[in-house]
Motif scaffolding. Sequence first.
Motif, short mmCIF file in Angstrom:
data_model
loop_
_atom_site.label_atom_id
_atom_site.label_comp_id
_atom_site.label_asym_id
_atom_site.label_seq_id
_atom_site.Cartn_x
_atom_site.Cartn_y
_atom_site.Cartn_z
N GLU A 42 5.44 -16.33 -65.18
CA GLU A 42 6.33 -15.30 -64.57
C GLU A 42 6.38 -15.14 -62.98
OE1 GLU A 42 4.82 -12.13 -66.87
OE2 GLU A 42 5.36 -12.99 -68.93
N ASN A 43 5.25 -15.52 -62.40
CA ASN A 43 5.10 -15.41 -61.04
C ASN A 43 5.94 -16.44 -60.37
OD1 ASN A 43 4.52 -15.35 -58.51
ND2 ASN A 43 2.38 -15.23 -58.84
N LYS A 44 7.06 -16.10 -59.84
CA LYS A 44 7.86 -17.21 -59.17
C LYS A 44 7.63 -17.40 -57.71
CE LYS A 44 10.06 -17.78 -62.91
NZ LYS A 44 9.52 -18.91 -63.68
N ASP A 45 6.67 -16.56 -57.02
CA ASP A 45 6.09 -16.66 -55.75
C ASP A 45 5.02 -17.58 -55.61
OD1 ASP A 45 8.23 -14.90 -54.88
OD2 ASP A 45 6.71 -13.13 -55.37
N MET A 46 5.17 -18.86 -56.08
CA MET A 46 4.21 -19.99 -56.11
C MET A 46 4.41 -21.12 -55.42
SD MET A 46 1.58 -18.73 -58.41
CE MET A 46 0.81 -20.00 -59.14
N MET A 47 3.59 -21.78 -54.87
CA MET A 47 3.88 -22.96 -54.37
C MET A 47 2.88 -24.09 -54.59
SD MET A 47 2.65 -22.23 -50.36
CE MET A 47 0.73 -22.22 -49.94
N VAL A 70 -1.91 -28.61 -57.94
CA VAL A 70 -2.40 -27.28 -57.59
C VAL A 70 -1.07 -26.64 -57.36
CG1 VAL A 70 -3.65 -26.22 -56.19
CG2 VAL A 70 -4.45 -28.35 -56.97
N TYR A 71 -1.10 -25.23 -57.82
CA TYR A 71 0.10 -24.34 -57.77
C TYR A 71 -0.40 -23.09 -57.48
CZ TYR A 71 4.78 -23.08 -59.04
OH TYR A 71 6.11 -22.46 -59.20
N ILE A 72 -0.17 -22.30 -56.35
CA ILE A 72 -1.09 -21.28 -56.11
C ILE A 72 -0.04 -20.29 -55.56
CG2 ILE A 72 -2.95 -22.42 -55.21
CD1 ILE A 72 -2.34 -21.71 -52.44
N ASP A 73 -0.45 -18.76 -55.68
CA ASP A 73 0.54 -17.73 -55.05
C ASP A 73 0.74 -17.80 -53.65
OD1 ASP A 73 1.62 -14.77 -55.53
OD2 ASP A 73 0.55 -14.68 -54.07
N SER A 74 2.01 -17.82 -53.26
CA SER A 74 2.52 -17.99 -51.70
C SER A 74 2.21 -16.66 -51.02
CB SER A 74 3.69 -18.72 -51.75
OG SER A 74 4.72 -18.11 -52.33
N GLU A 81 -3.44 -18.87 -59.32
CA GLU A 81 -3.99 -20.13 -58.70
C GLU A 81 -4.17 -21.12 -59.94
OE1 GLU A 81 -6.88 -22.12 -55.37
OE2 GLU A 81 -6.66 -19.80 -55.72
N ILE A 82 -3.55 -22.00 -59.85
CA ILE A 82 -3.84 -23.24 -60.85
C ILE A 82 -4.40 -24.57 -60.31
CG2 ILE A 82 -2.99 -24.50 -62.99
CD1 ILE A 82 -0.66 -22.20 -63.28
N ILE A 83 -5.53 -25.13 -60.49
CA ILE A 83 -5.99 -26.23 -60.13
C ILE A 83 -6.51 -27.24 -61.43
CG2 ILE A 83 -7.92 -27.13 -58.72
CD1 ILE A 83 -8.39 -24.27 -57.60
N LEU A 84 -5.76 -28.36 -61.26
CA LEU A 84 -6.03 -29.56 -62.32
C LEU A 84 -6.40 -30.42 -61.40
CD1 LEU A 84 -2.91 -28.64 -64.29
CD2 LEU A 84 -5.18 -27.49 -64.70
N VAL A 138 -5.91 -19.09 -63.18
CA VAL A 138 -6.21 -17.97 -62.77
C VAL A 138 -4.63 -17.12 -62.81
CG1 VAL A 138 -6.67 -16.05 -61.15
CG2 VAL A 138 -8.16 -18.14 -61.25
N SER A 139 -4.31 -16.60 -63.95
CA SER A 139 -3.11 -16.14 -64.25
C SER A 139 -2.98 -14.81 -65.35
CB SER A 139 -2.19 -17.13 -64.45
OG SER A 139 -0.83 -16.83 -65.04
#
Length: 154
Positions: A42-47, A70-74, A81-84, A138-139
Motif C-alpha cells: 500500500e505504501n507507494k512512497d518506496m524506493m 531492498v525496498y525502503i520508505d523514501s 523497510e524490506i530487506i532480502l 517492516v510493514s
Amino acid sequence: MAKKLLCLCMTLLVMLGVTACSSSQKTADLPKVMEDMKAIMENKDMMDLDESDLMSYYGIEASQVKQFAVYIDSTGIKGDEIILIEGIDADAAKSIKEKIDARYQEKENTMKTYQPEEYAVLKKSKVEQNGNYISLIVSPQGDDLKEIYNKAFQ
C-alpha cells in the motif's frame, strides 16, 4: 581387500548423504520475490536500493552478497523497510545478519521516541535467517509480505 571395499562404500555413502542434504536447501529469486511484494504494498512512497547503497545503509560489503532486494520508505516518515539478502556463504550470512540486527536496533531506538505508530509496526517484525538468506520485513502488511517470502522457498 574387504576393508578397503568397505571403506570405499562408506566414503561413497557419506558423499551421497552430503550431496543430498546440500541439494535440499531451498532457494529463492529475491528480486522476483520483491516484485511480488511490491504488487500488494500500500505504501507507494518506496524506493529500491542498489548495490552501492548496501554499504552506506547497512555496512554490508557487496562482495558478501550473492543476491538481494531492498525496498525502503523514501519519505523518512514511515518505517517501512524490506530487506532480502542472500549471503555468498555461511560466514557472510552471519556477518550480514549482524548488520541487519544493528539496523533493526537503530530503527527501534529512533522510532520508540519519535514515531510510536511506526514503532508498533516494527515490534511485529524481526530479523530472520534461513540458511544464507536474511530478511527483515517492516510493514503494516508484514504478515502478507512474509507469506510471499516464505512461499518462494517451497
